[in-house]
Design a protein around this motif. Structure first.
Motif, PDB file in Angstrom:
ATOM      1  N   UNK A  69       0.840  -1.199   0.000  1.00 49.99           N
ATOM      2  CA  UNK A  69       0.000   0.000   0.000  1.00 49.99           C
ATOM      3  C   UNK A  69       0.883   1.259   0.000  1.00 49.99           C
ATOM      4  N   UNK A  70       0.421   2.336  -0.645  1.00 51.53           N
ATOM      5  CA  UNK A  70       1.261   3.544  -0.702  1.00 51.53           C
ATOM      6  C   UNK A  70       1.586   4.140   0.664  1.00 51.53           C
ATOM      7  N   UNK A  71       0.788   3.833   1.677  1.00 50.08           N
ATOM      8  CA  UNK A  71       1.089   4.373   3.011  1.00 50.08           C
ATOM      9  C   UNK A  71       2.181   3.588   3.727  1.00 50.08           C
ATOM     10  N   UNK A  72       2.583   2.436   3.157  1.00 50.18           N
ATOM     11  CA  UNK A  72       3.600   1.597   3.797  1.00 50.18           C
ATOM     12  C   UNK A  72       4.966   1.883   3.175  1.00 50.18           C
ATOM     13  N   UNK A  73       5.963   1.989   4.023  1.00 49.03           N
ATOM     14  CA  UNK A  73       7.335   2.096   3.516  1.00 49.03           C
ATOM     15  C   UNK A  73       7.840   0.678   3.264  1.00 49.03           C
ATOM     16  N   UNK A  74       8.533   0.493   2.155  1.00 54.28           N
ATOM     17  CA  UNK A  74       8.988  -0.860   1.813  1.00 54.28           C
ATOM     18  C   UNK A  74      10.510  -0.929   1.838  1.00 54.28           C
ATOM     19  N   UNK A  75      11.033  -1.890   2.581  1.00 55.03           N
ATOM     20  CA  UNK A  75      12.477  -2.131   2.582  1.00 55.03           C
ATOM     21  C   UNK A  75      12.825  -3.046   1.406  1.00 55.03           C
ATOM     22  N   UNK A  76      14.125  -3.208   1.153  1.00 54.32           N
ATOM     23  CA  UNK A  76      14.526  -4.144   0.105  1.00 54.32           C
ATOM     24  C   UNK A  76      14.093  -5.570   0.451  1.00 54.32           C
ATOM     25  N   UNK A  77      14.079  -5.862   1.748  1.00 57.58           N
ATOM     26  CA  UNK A  77      13.625  -7.200   2.143  1.00 57.58           C
ATOM     27  C   UNK A  77      12.134  -7.382   1.827  1.00 57.58           C
ATOM     28  N   UNK A  78      11.338  -6.349   2.108  1.00 57.04           N
ATOM     29  CA  UNK A  78       9.914  -6.426   1.770  1.00 57.04           C
ATOM     30  C   UNK A  78       9.737  -6.634   0.269  1.00 57.04           C
ATOM     31  N   UNK A  79      10.562  -5.942  -0.507  1.00 53.71           N
ATOM     32  CA  UNK A  79      10.452  -6.070  -1.957  1.00 53.71           C
ATOM     33  C   UNK A  79      10.758  -7.499  -2.396  1.00 53.71           C
ATOM     34  N   UNK A  80      11.766  -8.077  -1.786  1.00 46.23           N
ATOM     35  CA  UNK A  80      12.132  -9.450  -2.095  1.00 46.23           C
ATOM     36  C   UNK A  80      10.986 -10.405  -1.729  1.00 46.23           C
ATOM     37  N   UNK A  81      10.353 -10.161  -0.567  1.00 45.22           N
ATOM     38  CA  UNK A  81       9.198 -10.980  -0.162  1.00 45.22           C
ATOM     39  C   UNK A  81       8.074 -10.853  -1.187  1.00 45.22           C
ATOM     40  N   UNK A  83       8.257 -10.150  -4.347  1.00 45.38           N
ATOM     41  CA  UNK A  83       8.581 -10.877  -5.583  1.00 45.38           C
ATOM     42  C   UNK A  83       8.283 -12.368  -5.452  1.00 45.38           C
ATOM     43  N   UNK A  84       8.499 -12.911  -4.262  1.00 43.96           N
ATOM     44  CA  UNK A  84       8.163 -14.324  -4.051  1.00 43.96           C
ATOM     45  C   UNK A  84       6.652 -14.530  -3.975  1.00 43.96           C
ATOM     46  N   UNK A  85       5.968 -13.611  -3.278  1.00 44.13           N
ATOM     47  CA  UNK A  85       4.530 -13.788  -3.060  1.00 44.13           C
ATOM     48  C   UNK A  85       3.738 -13.751  -4.363  1.00 44.13           C
TER      49      UNK A  85
END
Ligand SMILES: [Zn+2]
Length: 266
Positions: A69-81, A83-85
């Motif tokens: 969601x645009x209100x959430x800040x995303x780390x590189x780890x979140x981005x990696x998650x 991509x898997x999801x």
């Protein structure tokens, strides 16, 4: 005869429902008991994915999206998650993603970067997107055009005017109407809902938010999609059952349901 045969709720948040004190599985049972056919549990971040998958694996009529969601800040780890999801077989859309200026525009650069990256991710996986838009019509169109978006997608909780509706339709989007279309003050929104092409509209609850008029103010739940559908059917001058059938076909065409694994279950 069930009250809402073939009802689809194309946008709900099971984890948020639970945080509001609702029982997600009980609420889904009520939805299916009143005639519900498909429900889409929409992500706002990458957390608790395994629990969401467990719910979907226990209920073949429940599907998932993965997104930030645009209100959430995303780390590189979140981005990696993420991509898997999006590669999970129970995931049929990317989102919700988008732009939100409601609390100000300090995070504009970060939001737009995250939005464009998710659009590109969806294109790479050939998945539809679910868009959150709050007061950002112009920039959304700019970003969609920046990635030359022409694939299917959902404008979730559509709350904009006809001009933006036309731009979204031209770029491949379905317009999804939530409980706010039933509010007495929403005359302009009802005009858009009455005008939009019938084969490009959807109904959602956004549970636990935005409960429709008769239950406004309470935590929302998926079976209330039927109340919003009834208002929209009246607006379109269609019998409720006929309207529910149209919405079901619209949703199935958009996300590619039923799938071989789900045939015979729903
Ligand atoms: Zn939502």
């Amino acid at each position: 005869m069930k009250e809402f045969p073939g009802l689809v709720d194309s946008h709900l948040h099971l984890l948020s429902m639970e945080r509001k004190g609702l029982d997600p599985q009980g609420a889904l049972e009520d939805f299916f008991a009143c005639g519900g056919l498909w429900a889409l549990d929409v992500a706002v971040d990458t957390l608790e994915w395994d629990r969401r998958v467990a719910w979907a694996e226990a209920e073949p009529r429940l599907w998932l999206s993965a997104g930030i969601h645009p209100s959430e800040a995303a780390s590189e780890q979140n981005w990696h998650e993420l991509e898997n999801q999006v590669s999970h077989p129970r995931c049929l859309a990317v989102g919700e993603m988008g732009l939100d200026w409601y609390r100000g525009r300090e995070t504009e650069a970060r939001q737009r970067d995250l939005f464009r990256r998710q659009l590109s991710l969806a294109q790479a996986h050939r998945l539809p997107v679910i868009i959150h838009n709050r007061e950002a019509d112009r920039e959304l169109v700019e970003d969609l055009d920046a990635v030359q978006w022409r694939d299917p997608g959902i404008q979730h909780c559509f709350s904009s005017d006809k001009t933006f509706a036309r731009q979204a339709l031209d770029r491949g989007f379905w317009l999804s109407f939530a409980g706010n279309v039933t509010y007495p003050s929403a005359q302009t929104l009802r005009e858009v809902a009455a005008w939009a092409p019938l084969d490009r509209i959807l109904v959602e609850t956004d549970s636990p938010y935005l409960a429709p008029q008769p239950v406004r103010g309470k935590p929302n739940q998926p079976k209330n999609a039927g109340l919003t559908a009834r208002v929209l059917a009246d607006l379109r001058g269609l019998p409720l059952l006929e309207f529910l059938e149209v919405i079901r076909q619209n949703f199935e065409r958009l996300v590619g349901l039923p799938r071989p694994s789900a045939i015979g279950r729903g």
